[in-house]
Scaffold this active site. Structure first.
Site, PDB file in Angstrom:
ATOM      1  N   SER A  81      53.204 112.689 -25.654  1.00 19.85           N
ATOM      2  CA  SER A  81      53.308 111.621 -24.887  1.00 19.85           C
ATOM      3  C   SER A  81      54.413 110.688 -24.431  1.00 19.85           C
ATOM      4  O   SER A  81      54.527 110.130 -23.364  1.00 19.85           O
ATOM      5  CB  SER A  81      52.261 110.597 -25.681  1.00 19.85           C
ATOM      6  OG  SER A  81      53.014 110.304 -26.878  1.00 19.85           O
ATOM      7  N   ASP A 246      52.173  99.015 -28.307  1.00 22.75           N
ATOM      8  CA  ASP A 246      51.536  99.614 -29.388  1.00 22.75           C
ATOM      9  C   ASP A 246      52.257 100.030 -30.453  1.00 22.75           C
ATOM     10  O   ASP A 246      52.006 100.461 -31.458  1.00 22.75           O
ATOM     11  CB  ASP A 246      50.767 101.013 -28.756  1.00 22.75           C
ATOM     12  CG  ASP A 246      51.636 102.156 -28.505  1.00 22.75           C
ATOM     13  OD1 ASP A 246      52.892 101.887 -28.505  1.00 22.75           O
ATOM     14  OD2 ASP A 246      51.113 103.260 -28.153  1.00 22.75           O
ATOM     15  N   HIS A 249      54.880 103.879 -29.102  1.00 23.61           N
ATOM     16  CA  HIS A 249      55.713 104.727 -27.912  1.00 23.61           C
ATOM     17  C   HIS A 249      56.849 103.715 -27.566  1.00 23.61           C
ATOM     18  O   HIS A 249      56.455 102.511 -27.526  1.00 23.61           O
ATOM     19  CB  HIS A 249      54.585 104.901 -26.954  1.00 23.61           C
ATOM     20  CG  HIS A 249      53.497 105.939 -27.198  1.00 23.61           C
ATOM     21  ND1 HIS A 249      52.162 105.474 -27.647  1.00 23.61           N
ATOM     22  CD2 HIS A 249      53.777 107.182 -27.314  1.00 23.61           C
ATOM     23  CE1 HIS A 249      51.643 106.604 -27.905  1.00 23.61           C
ATOM     24  NE2 HIS A 249      52.283 107.706 -27.852  1.00 23.61           N
TER      25      HIS A 249
END
Length: 351
Positions: A81, A246, A249
């Protein structure tokens, strides 16, 4: 853990990866993996703030203003990610877009960018990603950037297995003619919700894996850049600025910081960086056994390790460099048609 002991652990992990071992574990990996996995799932589910984990598509050509008549350089991003750019809303804010734009500016040549990174990926997904890269009709990329490792720690993948898959990916890409730069496992001890003593365990596990990744990648002809401490003092001092909604990240500013650290090595791999390749002793650069170089790099963000001498009394040697970061500006919207840009940004990969 000292750099010398970290070097010994990293060498054992890398040797286990090369010779098929699988029993070497990361310190505290079970506890760290369970807690970080819970943090990650909870934060993604409750407060992701980015459309349920959607990642804007950044594939395309950058630097068309540099109409040199030469074919564009080809840059491909692989990994998880972080490589994909999860946590931001616009394609131009992803690390791949930032690297493509920066590379175009340094080379004064267009860059064709492709991203095959997959949110949630572990190192065993690199087999599939490399097949995508090399299975197309197009020539192999000029340079590939791999960012992987965080999910290996949180999901407790044995580090020998993790390094084995990364080493195989680097070997296949190098054999195909691509330069390879690996951004090693970030320091998971900086994730804001994680408290001591788990923060210490997460940092230790992350750095052990990063050092082992460095050995595996360098021995296959790649270069590495440490992302570890990049998520240390800077992220710890400015968590609201450098982490995304979040708290897991990076934000747009965080990705820009990471891209600034990786870009000089990408350019150096292509012979484009103006700095001399000789080590600068004033910056504590030099030739070291690869395991020691890997351990030192794991503890300091932005540190590059590349192969040097084929061998020495203590095994292969490497060049440790601390390159000056290059400012990376956010590129303009990819297509000139704003409607096309909006459509591309809606395209996504989900975790």
């Amino acid at each position: 853990m000292t750099n010398m002991s970290r070097a010994r652990v990293a060498r054992r992990i890398a040797a286990g990866a090369a010779y098929g071992g699988g029993g070497i574990g990361l310190a505290g990996a079970a506890a760290v993996g369970l807690v970080l996995a819970e943090v990650r799932m909870a934060r993604t589910r409750v407060n992701n703030g980015n459309g349920g984990g959607r990642v804007p598509m950044a594939d395309g050509r950058y630097g068309d203003a540099y109409g040199t008549g030469e074919p564009p350089l080809r840059l491909t991003m692989l990994g998880d990610s972080t490589a994909a750019g999860q946590g931001v809303h616009r394609a131009a804010q992803t690390p791949g877009a930032l690297l493509a734009s920066g590379l175009a500016a340094v080379a004064e040549r267009p860059v064709e960018f492709t991203n095959v990174a997959q949110p949630g990926a572990q190192s065993d997904d690199l087999d599939r990603q490399v097949a995508l890269v090399l299975g197309s009709a197009s020539p192999a990329p000029d340079v590939c950037v791999i960012m992987i490792g965080a999910n290996d720690v949180t999901r407790r993948m044995p580090p020998t297995r993790s390094v084995r898959h990364l080493s195989a990916a680097v070997r296949r890409l190098r054999t195909a003619g691509a330069e390879v730069v690996v951004g090693t496992c970030p320091d998971l001890g900086t994730i804001e919700p994680v408290r001591q003593p788990l923060r210490w365990l997460a940092r230790r596990a992350s750095r052990q894996l990063a050092a082992a990744q460095t050995i595996g990648a360098v021995e296959q002809g790649g270069r590495t850049v440490s992302l570890g401490d990049l998520l240390g003092p800077e992220f710890a001092a400015n968590p609201r600025e450098l982490f995304g909604p979040d708290n897991y990240h990076p934000s747009a500013e965080g990705y820009a910081t990471a891209a600034m650290a990786v870009l000089p090595t990408v350019c150096a791999a292509l012979g484009l960086w103006p700095e001399e390749e000789r080590p600068d002793v004033t910056r504590r650069e030099g030739f070291l056994p690869v395991a020691r170089a890997a351990a030192e790099a794991a503890a300091e963000a932005g540190t590059e390790v590349t192969a040097a001498m084929p061998t020495g009394p203590r095994g292969p040697w490497a060049l440790l460099k601390r390159r000056r970061r290059h400012q990376v500006d956010e590129p303009p919207a990819l297509p000139s048609d704003s409607a096309s840009e909006e459509a591309r940004s809606r395209a996504a990969r989900t975790d």
